[in-house]
Design an enzyme around this catalytic site. Sequence first.
Site, mmCIF file in Angstrom:
data_model
loop_
_atom_site.group_PDB
_atom_site.id
_atom_site.type_symbol
_atom_site.label_atom_id
_atom_site.label_comp_id
_atom_site.label_asym_id
_atom_site.label_seq_id
_atom_site.Cartn_x
_atom_site.Cartn_y
_atom_site.Cartn_z
ATOM 1 N N LEU A 21 0.821 -1.215 0.000
ATOM 2 C CA LEU A 21 0.000 0.000 0.000
ATOM 3 C C LEU A 21 0.851 1.259 0.000
ATOM 4 O O LEU A 21 0.563 2.214 -0.724
ATOM 5 C CB LEU A 21 -0.929 -0.001 1.211
ATOM 6 C CG LEU A 21 -2.171 -0.878 1.119
ATOM 7 C CD1 LEU A 21 -2.805 -1.027 2.497
ATOM 8 C CD2 LEU A 21 -3.175 -0.298 0.139
ATOM 9 N N ASP A 75 13.773 4.580 11.707
ATOM 10 C CA ASP A 75 12.714 3.920 12.473
ATOM 11 C C ASP A 75 11.774 4.980 13.020
ATOM 12 O O ASP A 75 12.089 5.664 13.994
ATOM 13 C CB ASP A 75 13.345 3.115 13.611
ATOM 14 C CG ASP A 75 12.316 2.328 14.416
ATOM 15 O OD1 ASP A 75 11.106 2.464 14.151
ATOM 16 O OD2 ASP A 75 12.733 1.584 15.322
ATOM 17 N N ASN A 102 1.519 4.831 7.367
ATOM 18 C CA ASN A 102 1.128 3.553 6.757
ATOM 19 C C ASN A 102 1.921 2.356 7.288
ATOM 20 O O ASN A 102 1.476 1.228 7.158
ATOM 21 C CB ASN A 102 1.309 3.661 5.234
ATOM 22 C CG ASN A 102 1.155 2.343 4.521
ATOM 23 O OD1 ASN A 102 0.058 1.821 4.357
ATOM 24 N ND2 ASN A 102 2.276 1.771 4.096
ATOM 25 N N TYR A 173 -2.949 -6.561 16.745
ATOM 26 C CA TYR A 173 -3.140 -5.736 15.551
ATOM 27 C C TYR A 173 -4.477 -5.001 15.603
ATOM 28 O O TYR A 173 -4.558 -3.802 15.310
ATOM 29 C CB TYR A 173 -3.063 -6.648 14.329
ATOM 30 C CG TYR A 173 -3.295 -5.981 12.998
ATOM 31 C CD1 TYR A 173 -2.308 -5.206 12.399
ATOM 32 C CD2 TYR A 173 -4.495 -6.168 12.318
ATOM 33 C CE1 TYR A 173 -2.519 -4.622 11.160
ATOM 34 C CE2 TYR A 173 -4.711 -5.590 11.080
ATOM 35 C CZ TYR A 173 -3.721 -4.822 10.507
ATOM 36 O OH TYR A 173 -3.934 -4.244 9.276
ATOM 37 N N LYS A 177 -4.921 -0.945 15.693
ATOM 38 C CA LYS A 177 -5.642 -0.255 14.627
ATOM 39 C C LYS A 177 -6.858 0.505 15.171
ATOM 40 O O LYS A 177 -7.242 1.550 14.631
ATOM 41 C CB LYS A 177 -6.068 -1.252 13.551
ATOM 42 C CG LYS A 177 -4.907 -1.791 12.720
ATOM 43 C CD LYS A 177 -4.153 -0.681 12.012
ATOM 44 C CE LYS A 177 -3.210 -1.203 10.960
ATOM 45 N NZ LYS A 177 -2.434 -0.109 10.303
ATOM 46 N N THR A 207 -1.367 -7.224 0.199
ATOM 47 C CA THR A 207 -0.040 -6.810 0.643
ATOM 48 C C THR A 207 0.679 -8.037 1.190
ATOM 49 O O THR A 207 0.108 -9.128 1.265
ATOM 50 C CB THR A 207 -0.129 -5.744 1.755
ATOM 51 O OG1 THR A 207 -0.677 -6.346 2.945
ATOM 52 C CG2 THR A 207 -1.001 -4.565 1.324
#
Length: 304
Positions: A21, A75, A102, A173, A177, A207
């Site tokens: 992405l 980083d 992203n 995750y 998010k 991805t």
Amino acid sequence: MSARLLCEGRVVIVTGAGRGLGRAHALAYAAEGARLVVNDLGVGLDGVPAADSPARRVAEEIRAAGGEAVAHGGDIATAEGAASLVRAALDTYGRLDTLVNNAGFLRDRMLVNLDEDDWDAVMRVHLKGHFLPLRQAAAHWRAEAKAGRAPDARVVNTSSGAGLLGSVGQGNYSAAKAGIVALTLVAAAEMERHGVQVNAIAPAARTRMTERTFADTMAAPGSGFDAMDPGNVSPLVVWLGSAASAGVTGRVFETEGGRITVMEGWRPGPSIDKGARWTPAEAGETARELLTRAETPGAVYGAR
């Protein structure tokens, strides 16, 4: 007379832009006239650094097509790396207009098998990796506004359907998010007076992360429209990062293939006010009554 490109003259940072992405976003911005800072640490799916430099390759690809781009391999989940990212834009181009957060990776486990290190690593890259570049960019834009140089700035954050609905085997995750959505709402409210709009997307695309987790649905078709091509997500990201999106802030968009959806988050549903303290039994009876009048929530991804 040629039409003006949507992002002509704008300086755009895209994190995690070496592949997937992020790469698609960087190429799409460059095609619309933006000057890019292409950030990627160059790590594997598990966050371990690799030997190559995908950020350099994407920057070279943009320049070969006649655009302007520099690579940044720092980083961005460290204060120093985030600061150097914003400095790269200012030192190279003298300005910053758009930040696209992203970068991310996966360490999937069911909750009972999820190590603390795997929790911390995903939170660090996704949530802290959004916060630190956002803080650095916001500080720059606030200073510009206070100096009388009002910015027309944009931030596009990257959440996920997992952050909106949850995803089995992705507790770390999903939580990260979901945190990005809350961070987006707060940043939009705080930064609007300084000329900064902040929005988020929840993309579905092919991805390195999704190819492994959702292999069946992410496979490319033999012919016809490839709904999971990451390039399908980028047009909305480019528009959100441009001056054309004036007045749009604090919003979350789900985008997949040819579909764009405005997501509507938590809002009050059915309610009963007793005007006094409930007993536990009364509270339970009332909760069940309210649930009969409430909308059924969306299914958690991967639930059986």
